[in-house]
Scaffold this active site. Structure first.
Site, PDB file in Angstrom:
ATOM      1  CB  SER A 157      -0.949  -0.039   1.203  1.00  0.00           C
ATOM      2  OG  SER A 157      -1.935   0.946   1.124  1.00  0.00           O
ATOM      3  CG  HIS A 186      -5.833  -2.213   0.268  1.00  0.00           C
ATOM      4  ND1 HIS A 186      -4.887  -2.243  -0.726  1.00  0.00           N
ATOM      5  CD2 HIS A 186      -5.327  -1.404   1.241  1.00  0.00           C
ATOM      6  CE1 HIS A 186      -3.858  -1.487  -0.390  1.00  0.00           C
ATOM      7  NE2 HIS A 186      -4.093  -0.971   0.800  1.00  0.00           N
ATOM      8  CG  ASP A 222      -6.470  -3.672  -3.341  1.00  0.00           C
ATOM      9  OD1 ASP A 222      -7.232  -2.730  -3.073  1.00  0.00           O
ATOM     10  OD2 ASP A 222      -5.246  -3.648  -3.120  1.00  0.00           O
TER      11      ASP A 222
END
Length: 387
Positions: A157, A355, A322
């Site tokens: 991320s 995610h 995601d």
């Protein structure tokens, strides 16, 4: 902490505070005359100092990536599934470093720290920091630890953005770059989510223009709402359906605006618990750092050009469900690396968790990461070509 948990992790760990007195000029033009970085390390640095791995944390992460701080801890570090003896990032073979970034609220210098110029808490006066600033401070940390080159820099991320910046800013200082569930820049939708979160915080009457610590209060409601919004985006529709469906707390509707569905209870719990452990000004800083990152903007808005001087081998991972950092965003990085004629491997994992999958022990994911890291570890062994 159970004996089984301790055996399968790095066990008890003690954070270390690293202090720096050389001024750091930030991207915003302001300067930190001195600053601290809170770090944790796992494993042993080999004699040639070639087996060091840097872990870069995401928005709400910190230095505590693995192990336990006390025997009474119920939860280990945020990436204990992948860091430890015999795990994907094997601490029997690597010296692993994780830090709480500047602007954080887990020991590194940030809004909850004391401003040396005023003797008061920094609060909203703490400067806006960027991914570039974090990488610069991480490079100084590497110098302090005597690490000239990382065997790998790894992050998911927002952490993946830091990995990208490392490969661009200091190409000679990392041999491998592992970018997981990330993107070369945020989409307009992602920036919008961040703005909603910031507005939730800043609209809280207890925010006090960011001076809530001076007022001896906390914008708990606003920070909780921000976390609820974020948490929804970290999960996929399938994951929420599997976990909650339309399950109710009672057998009937109460015809009011209290908690009716289990998913509402879950989100409120997440928001309330987060507001007790995380700093609101730090949340503002972290989301803004996400917004600002766009390495191509420094290279005529050309990502290929931005990556043209990188020398690391890349391993890029995405997850099918995601939608916050979709596979298409990872593929932008992969395609740019191909066009720049760089060495890159790409894995798209079919996973329903959204995610947050990058934090989980998903067999195909952890096995692939482990295989990639094992190859790197082999190169760090005495007598290898990398030595």
């Amino acid at each position: 902490m159970s004996e089984i948990a301790q055996e399968s992790s790095v066990g008890l760990v003690t954070p270390e505070l690293m202090s720096f007195t050389t001024p750091l000029t930030l991207s915003c033009g302001r300067e930190l005359s001195q600053y601290d970085l809170m770090i944790e390390t796992y494993g042993t640095l080999n004699p040639s100092r070639s087996n060091a791995v840097l872990i870069c944390h995401a928005l709400s992460g910190d230095h505590h990536a693995a192990g336990y701080h006390s025997p009474d801890d119920r939860k280990p570090g945020w990436w204990d599934t992948s860091i430890g003896p015999g795990k994907a990032i094997d601490t029997n073979r690597f010296f692993v470093v994780c830090l709480n970034n500047l602007g954080g609220c887990a020991g590194s210098t940030g809004p909850t720290s004391i401003n040396p110029n005023t003797g008061k808490v920094w609060g909203p006066d703490f400067p806006v920091v960027t991914v570039d600033d974090w990488v610069e401070s991480q490079a100084r940390l590497a110098d302090h630890l005597g690490i000239e080159q990382w065997a790998a820099v790894v992050g998911g991320s927002l952490g993946g953005m830091q990995v990208l910046e490392w490969s661009i800013r200091y190409p000679e200082r990392l041999r491998n770059a592992v970018v997981i569930a990330s993107a070369p820049k945020l989409s307009a939708q992602n920036i919008a989510f961040n703005e909603v979160a910031r507005q939730a915080i800043m609209s809280d009457p207890d925010f006090c223009n960011g001076r809530y610590l001076e007022a001896d209060t906390l914008p708990a409601a606003g920070l909780g709402l921000a976390r609820m919004v974020g948490h929804i985006t970290y999960l996929s529709d399938d994951a929420m359906k599997e976990k909650f469906g339309r399950e109710m707390r009672d057998t009937h509707f109460n015809f009011d605006f209290g908690i009716e569905f289990q998913v509402e209870s879950y989100l409120r719990y997440q928001g309330e618990s987060f507001s007790k452990r995380f700093d609101a000004n730090t949340y503002l800083l972290m989301t803004r750092a996400l917004d600002y990152y766009d390495p191509a903007s420094r290279f005529d808005n050309n990502l290929v050009k931005a990556l043209s001087h990188t020398t690391a081998r890349f391993f890029v991972v995405s997850f099918t469900t995601d939608w916050r950092f979709s596979p298409e965003r990872s593929e932008e990085i992969v395609n740019a690396l191909h066009m720049a004629r760089k060495e890159v491997s790409y894995l798209k994992i079919d996973a329903p968790q959204g995610h947050d999958a990058f934090l989980m022990d998903i067999p195909r994911y952890t096995e692939a990461l482990g295989a990639w890291m094992s190859h790197i570890a082999n190169e760090c062994e005495p007598g290898s070509a990398e030595q």
